[in-house]
Design a protein around this motif. Structure first.
Motif, mmCIF file in Angstrom:
data_model
loop_
_atom_site.group_PDB
_atom_site.id
_atom_site.type_symbol
_atom_site.label_atom_id
_atom_site.label_comp_id
_atom_site.label_asym_id
_atom_site.label_seq_id
_atom_site.Cartn_x
_atom_site.Cartn_y
_atom_site.Cartn_z
ATOM 1 N N CYS A 93 -1.010 3.954 21.468
ATOM 2 C CA CYS A 93 -0.871 5.141 22.307
ATOM 3 C C CYS A 93 -0.947 4.779 23.783
ATOM 4 N N GLN A 94 -1.634 3.715 24.087
ATOM 5 C CA GLN A 94 -1.770 3.272 25.468
ATOM 6 C C GLN A 94 -0.471 2.632 25.942
ATOM 7 N N ASP A 95 0.131 1.807 25.113
ATOM 8 C CA ASP A 95 1.238 0.969 25.572
ATOM 9 C C ASP A 95 1.999 0.469 24.344
ATOM 10 N N GLU A 107 4.866 -0.897 23.941
ATOM 11 C CA GLU A 107 5.502 -2.213 24.040
ATOM 12 C C GLU A 107 4.476 -3.323 23.841
ATOM 13 N N ALA A 108 3.291 -3.138 24.407
ATOM 14 C CA ALA A 108 2.237 -4.123 24.205
ATOM 15 C C ALA A 108 1.852 -4.190 22.738
ATOM 16 N N TYR A 122 1.169 -11.329 26.632
ATOM 17 C CA TYR A 122 2.363 -10.781 27.288
ATOM 18 C C TYR A 122 1.944 -9.831 28.392
ATOM 19 N N GLY A 160 -2.454 5.402 29.936
ATOM 20 C CA GLY A 160 -1.888 6.398 29.034
ATOM 21 C C GLY A 160 -2.257 7.782 29.538
ATOM 22 N N ARG A 201 -5.655 -8.241 30.449
ATOM 23 C CA ARG A 201 -5.487 -7.858 29.050
ATOM 24 C C ARG A 201 -4.825 -8.994 28.256
#
Ligand SMILES: Nc1ncnc2c1ncn2[C@@H]1O[C@H](COP(=O)(O)OP(=O)(O)OP(=O)(O)O)[C@@H](O)[C@H]1O
Ligand SMILES: [Mg+2]
Lengths: 300, 277
Positions: free
Chosen positions: A158-160, A162-163, B96, B105, B169
């Motif tokens: 939900c955050q990202d 693609e990640a 990545y 988000g 991250r």
């Protein structure tokens, strides 16, 4: 309070309301983070088709709603991925299809009219049976267990998105998990607040909580607290003031939201003043600020 | 600045004949039937620092995303550490950093939460973070100099700080193969130098780094090899092009003033125009 608790139907209603107030903000937090805040509403409309289908086929409306809503939730994911439609357009399609299907099917079912749908549109927490409670409790456990089990992955997704894919997470499966979990939550909440207000309980407590928090975990916990408090408070108000329970619950949650906006504003300006005086004093940032290991809010 | 270590297995670091970290064979990528890359073949040996250069829209991000399976290939193949992408499972080895506008988000999340989320594939389900995992998050935060902001919401950070959160991250899971898509964009000179130090240390430990760059900046001395993308293919592969020669190349988009010989001052106002807030 005691008077209310002596009534069997009110005890069941309170139990259902607490379960819904607890579960809806949990999945709602992930939906808001994914910027799909209205997904619950969309699924609610589809669930209406399920309810009508239940009447038409003579099966339990709640079971039929759960199945149809889960399918609808899966469809919306498919539309999002395949049809190159943005999330909100996919949601709109779901809204219209769901409500049209519900009205059409209920007209076909013998001995029912659109008035039959009213209990599901606005909720009818006072007619909750003990069988309903078992059902609601099972759904609640399912939803919470799913979120507990997949929590970290769902946060990343939900955050990202693609990640999430770059981590090799099964993005499509996880999206489906979120959608189906949301669908079950909607059906769970349907008896209490009704289809029309179902996504309010998923979104409003989260919106209130995020005014007061900087962390995902704290937002989640706070949203659950606000959800449960609104459900209990709204239902009690409805009992004593004789107003519609679903509306009372949602309006109470909105009241909490308004209070949270004001409180958040005060907290931030106080914090901002503290920060600017500290900076003005020329204190070096390092050493004066709480260092990393102190926090209890570290992500799981 | 603490030490950032990688999870490179010892035999991988030493064995000379190991599979390349990345192998791209005759790959083509198309968005909506518009071909963006075609006939791209490339091997990145384990331990190499490769710079991917090229003008805006030349397909640098697309190439990196194709290496990770984030965009489908219309033909050709990609292998990571000798395993075809479809069967690759060691995602904990991959770090990545996407080319991105923001790290947030719809719900607030603290810097620490976002950085810790980089460990998602390494964490044990239904368990709290171990001391080692928490330490790795702390080190990643220190490497980008954000330890003092760990408890702030990422929404409250500036664009460059959010970029640094994304770098942290990627570091948090201690991977050994990095794909950094313009990690320097919008990042100030001090943080660029900090990133250069981090990359130096990772490289010394045997990490592979694929870097998309417009401005080599403080990373310039580290880059062992660079490729230049143009017209959907690789037009240069080898030693990093000298700034002068590169600028003289036809078709080069001139995004920086001519080299200031002093690297420290060159790093300062010379960075690419920040594209974030
Ligand atoms: N999602 C997408 N859909 C369609 N076309 C795309 C998409 N992403 C990129 N493209 C196109 O592919 C080409 C290469 O894009 P890419 O993002 O790889 O460039 P880049 O080299 O990373 O550029 P920059 O320096 O601006 O980051 C561009 O022409 C772009 O228009
Ligand atoms: Mg790019």
């Amino acid at each position: 309070m005691a008077e209310m608790l002596q009534l069997d139907f009110m005890r069941r209603a309170l139990l259902a309301a607490v379960l819904v107030g607890m579960v809806a903000p949990v999945i709602g937090t992930f939906l808001v983070q994914r910027r799909l805040a209205l997904l619950g509403d969309g699924i609610g409309h589809v669930a209406l088709t399920g309810v009508a289908l239940g009447f038409l086929t003579g099966t339990s409306p709640v079971v039929a709603a759960a199945i149809v809503a889960a399918i609808g939730a899966g469809l919306i994911e498919l539309v999002r991925v395949r049809a190159r439609t943005s999330g909100d357009v996919a949601l709109a399609l779901l809204f219209y299809g769901g409500i049209a299907g519900g009205v059409l099917l209920i007209g076909l079912a013998p001995g029912t009219t659109t008035a039959t749908l009213t209990a599901y549109l606005f909720g009818s927490v006072s007619t909750v049976t003990s069988g309903d409670i078992v059902m609601v409790a099972v759904l609640a456990v399912l939803v919470l267990a799913t979120v507990g089990y997949f929590g970290r992955e769902l946060f990343v997704l939900c955050q990202d998105e693609e990640a999430a894919r770059a981590h090799g997470l099964p993005v499509r499966m996880l999206s489906l998990v979120i959608a189906v979990t949301a669908a079950l939550t909607v059906v769970l909440a349907m008896r209490v607040v009704g289809v029309l207000l179902v996504s309010a309980l998923m979104v409003v407590p989260v919106a209130a909580a995020q005014q007061l928090s900087r962390s995902f975990r704290v937002t989640l916990a706070l949203a659950v607290a606000i959800g449960v408090a609104s459900a209990l408070g709204g239902l009690s108000t409805a009992f004593y003031a004789d107003v519609a329970p679903g509306a009372a619950i949602v309006l109470l949650a909105l009241g909490v939201f308004a209070a949270a906006v004001a409180a958040g504003y005060l907290v931030r300006s106080a914090r901002g003043m503290a920060r600017s005086t500290r900076d003005a004093a020329g204190a070096p940032a390092e050493g004066t600020m709480p260092q990393t290991e102190q926090g209890g809010v570290a992500s799981s | 600045m603490s030490t950032v270590t990688t999870g490179v297995p010892a035999q991988d670091r030493t064995s000379a004949g190991a599979a390349p970290a990345v192998r791209v064979a005759d790959a083509a990528v198309a968005y909506d039937s518009t071909t963006v890359l075609s006939g791209v073949s490339l091997e990145v040996p384990a331990g190499e620092i490769l710079a991917v250069l090229g003008s805006n829209g030349s397909g640098k991000s697309t190439l990196v995303r194709a290496m990770l399976g984030l965009v489908p290939l219309s033909s050709g193949s990609v292998e990571l550490h000798g395993t075809p992408l479809r069967r690759f499972r060691e995602w904990g080895r991959i770090g990545y950093v996407p080319q991105r506008l923001s790290a947030g988000g719809g719900v607030p999340a603290t810097v620490r939460e976002v950085v810790a989320s980089g460990q998602v594939v390494r964490r044990r389900r239904l368990h709290r973070a171990t001391a080692a995992e928490r330490a790795a998050v702390g080190e990643a935060l220190e490497a980008v100099d954000l330890a003092d902001r760990a408890r702030d919401s990422v929404h409250e950070l500036s664009g460059g700080q959010q970029q640094r959160v994304l770098i942290a991250r990627a570091l948090a899971a201690r991977p050994d193969t990095f794909f950094l898509d313009e990690p320097m964009a919008g990042v100030d000179a001090a943080s660029q130098r900090a990133l250069a130090r981090t990359v130096t240390r990772l490289s010394a430990q045997g990490a592979t780094v694929v870097l998309v760059l417009h401005e080599p900046g403080p990373l310039e001395p580290l880059i062992g090899r660079s490729i230049v993308l143009s017209g959907g293919g690789i037009v240069h592969d080898g030693a990093p092009p000298r700034p002068e020669g590169d600028c003289a190349r036809p078709g080069h988009e001139h995004v920086h003033p001519h080299a200031d010989p002093d690297p420290a001052s060159a790093a300062l106002p010379d960075i690419e125009v920040p594209r974030r807030g």
